[in-house]
Design a protein around this motif. Structure first.
Motif, short mmCIF file in Angstrom:
data_model
loop_
_atom_site.label_atom_id
_atom_site.label_comp_id
_atom_site.label_asym_id
_atom_site.label_seq_id
_atom_site.Cartn_x
_atom_site.Cartn_y
_atom_site.Cartn_z
N VAL A 89 3.02 -4.03 -16.49
CA VAL A 89 2.26 -3.18 -15.57
C VAL A 89 1.04 -2.61 -16.28
O VAL A 89 -0.07 -2.61 -15.75
N ARG A 90 1.23 -2.16 -17.50
CA ARG A 90 0.13 -1.59 -18.27
C ARG A 90 -1.01 -2.61 -18.44
O ARG A 90 -2.19 -2.27 -18.35
N GLU A 91 -0.63 -3.86 -18.67
CA GLU A 91 -1.63 -4.92 -18.82
C GLU A 91 -2.47 -5.07 -17.55
O GLU A 91 -3.70 -5.21 -17.62
N GLN A 92 -1.83 -5.01 -16.39
CA GLN A 92 -2.56 -5.16 -15.13
C GLN A 92 -3.43 -3.93 -14.84
O GLN A 92 -4.53 -4.06 -14.31
N LEU A 93 -2.93 -2.75 -15.19
CA LEU A 93 -3.72 -1.54 -14.97
C LEU A 93 -4.99 -1.56 -15.84
O LEU A 93 -6.06 -1.14 -15.40
N GLN A 94 -4.85 -2.08 -17.04
CA GLN A 94 -6.03 -2.21 -17.91
C GLN A 94 -7.01 -3.22 -17.33
O GLN A 94 -8.23 -3.02 -17.39
N ALA A 95 -6.48 -4.29 -16.74
CA ALA A 95 -7.34 -5.30 -16.11
C ALA A 95 -8.10 -4.71 -14.92
O ALA A 95 -9.24 -5.09 -14.65
N VAL A 96 -7.47 -3.78 -14.20
CA VAL A 96 -8.15 -3.10 -13.10
C VAL A 96 -9.34 -2.30 -13.64
O VAL A 96 -10.44 -2.32 -13.07
N ALA A 130 0.83 -1.21 0.00
CA ALA A 130 0.00 0.00 0.00
C ALA A 130 0.86 1.26 0.00
O ALA A 130 0.56 2.23 -0.71
N ARG A 131 1.94 1.23 0.77
CA ARG A 131 2.84 2.40 0.83
C ARG A 131 3.52 2.66 -0.49
O ARG A 131 3.70 3.81 -0.90
N HIS A 132 3.92 1.60 -1.17
CA HIS A 132 4.73 1.75 -2.38
C HIS A 132 3.93 1.73 -3.68
O HIS A 132 4.46 2.06 -4.74
N LEU A 133 2.64 1.35 -3.59
CA LEU A 133 1.86 1.20 -4.82
C LEU A 133 1.72 2.49 -5.64
O LEU A 133 1.93 2.45 -6.86
N PRO A 134 1.39 3.63 -5.03
CA PRO A 134 1.22 4.84 -5.87
C PRO A 134 2.46 5.17 -6.69
O PRO A 134 2.37 5.39 -7.91
N LYS A 151 -3.25 -8.60 -7.19
CA LYS A 151 -2.25 -9.57 -6.71
C LYS A 151 -0.99 -9.51 -7.57
O LYS A 151 0.13 -9.61 -7.06
N ALA A 152 -1.17 -9.35 -8.87
CA ALA A 152 -0.01 -9.29 -9.76
C ALA A 152 0.83 -8.05 -9.47
O ALA A 152 2.07 -8.12 -9.40
N LEU A 153 0.18 -6.91 -9.29
CA LEU A 153 0.92 -5.67 -9.01
C LEU A 153 1.58 -5.73 -7.64
O LEU A 153 2.73 -5.28 -7.47
N GLN A 154 0.88 -6.28 -6.65
CA GLN A 154 1.49 -6.45 -5.33
C GLN A 154 2.76 -7.30 -5.45
O GLN A 154 3.78 -6.99 -4.82
N GLY A 155 2.68 -8.36 -6.26
CA GLY A 155 3.84 -9.22 -6.43
C GLY A 155 5.03 -8.47 -7.00
O GLY A 155 6.17 -8.67 -6.57
N MET A 156 4.77 -7.58 -7.95
CA MET A 156 5.86 -6.78 -8.53
C MET A 156 6.47 -5.83 -7.50
O MET A 156 7.70 -5.65 -7.45
N ILE A 157 5.62 -5.24 -6.67
CA ILE A 157 6.10 -4.32 -5.63
C ILE A 157 6.90 -5.09 -4.59
O ILE A 157 7.99 -4.66 -4.17
N TRP A 158 6.38 -6.24 -4.17
CA TRP A 158 7.11 -7.04 -3.19
C TRP A 158 8.44 -7.52 -3.74
O TRP A 158 9.43 -7.61 -3.00
N ALA A 159 8.49 -7.81 -5.05
CA ALA A 159 9.75 -8.25 -5.66
C ALA A 159 10.84 -7.21 -5.43
O ALA A 159 11.98 -7.54 -5.09
N GLU A 160 10.48 -5.94 -5.61
CA GLU A 160 11.46 -4.87 -5.37
C GLU A 160 11.89 -4.85 -3.91
O GLU A 160 13.06 -4.64 -3.60
#
Length: 227
Positions: free
Chosen positions: A45-52, A29-33, A84-93
């Motif tokens: 990322v663009r693919e997931q944003l479109q899915a949202v 949540a802190r890093h998502l924006p 979940k996909a975007l969270q996974g990318m953020i957690w990866a970092e």
């Protein structure tokens, strides 16, 4: 039918619920924006944003609105695949930066290693993305546990409380459903797996009951020969 493979949940089963809710979710949540704003033009990322936008029914939502939707879904603990996909990318970092270490109960680590040595196939099924699953086990406090697992499944296989999801997983693994033991702390998930023909064992680490299923408080006391 003897057990040939173990399919395990993560949250509340191999790993503490508090790690997900008190560490991973707040970190995302802190890093998502900033993550969305900085990576919005990248194809994955663009693919997931479109899915949202599709899932929320807001086809014209701009980035600021998409971020608001995602943060709302985090608060709801919504099992949305693009979140979940975007969270996974953020957690990866976070894992790569050494800011996160995956929590796995020591009794789970010991049992999973033993079962692997004994020749059982080990698989994961969690509502978190496959990437997030691999990060928890790959960057765990106990080291890299990913070599233990033969496969990972997430909500792309279907909802965890629907029997068809477990039928698809059994087919993907290549075993009869009754040759697979499913471990979870959620009775509705255990019910769905049981309806699909899998054998089940509930984890109730703080005590309690999961009606209709064998229940243990620790991986250490799971006897595979008893199923």
């Amino acid at each position: 039918m003897p057990i040939k493979a173990i399919l395990t949940d993560i949250e509340g089963t191999t790993s503490a619920v508090s790690f997900v809710f008190d560490v991973l979710f707040p970190y995302a949540a802190r890093h998502l924006p900033d993550f969305v704003l900085n990576h919005a033009d990248e194809p994955l990322v663009r693919e997931q944003l479109q899915a949202v936008r599709v899932e929320s029914g807001e086809a014209d939502a701009d980035l600021v609105r998409v971020i608001e939707i995602l943060l709302g879904w985090i608060v709801e603990d919504r099992k949305a695949t693009p979140l979940k996909a975007l969270q996974g990318m953020i957690w990866a970092e976070g894992y790569q930066a050494g800011q996160l270490k995956g929590h796995v109960y020591p009794d789970a680590v010991e049992a999973l290693k033993r079962w692997k040595e004994e020749g059982y196939g080990l698989y994961v099924y969690s509502s978190g993305s496959i990437q997030a699953q691999q990060l928890i086990f790959g960057c765990s406090e106990a080291g890299d546990l990913t070599p233990l697992f033969s496969g990972y499944f997430d909500t792309s296989s279907g909802p965890k409380r629907e029997a068809d999801s477990y039928r698809r997983i059994a087919e993907s693994i290549g075993l009869a459903a009754d040759e697979i033991l499913f471990l979870s702390d959620i009775v509705q998930e255990l019910d769905a797996a049981q309806q699909a023909g899998m054998q089940t064992c509930g984890l109730a680490r703080d005590g309690g009951d999961l009606p209709g299923h064998a229940v243990v408080a620790s991986f250490a006391v799971i006897d595979l020969a008893g199923f």
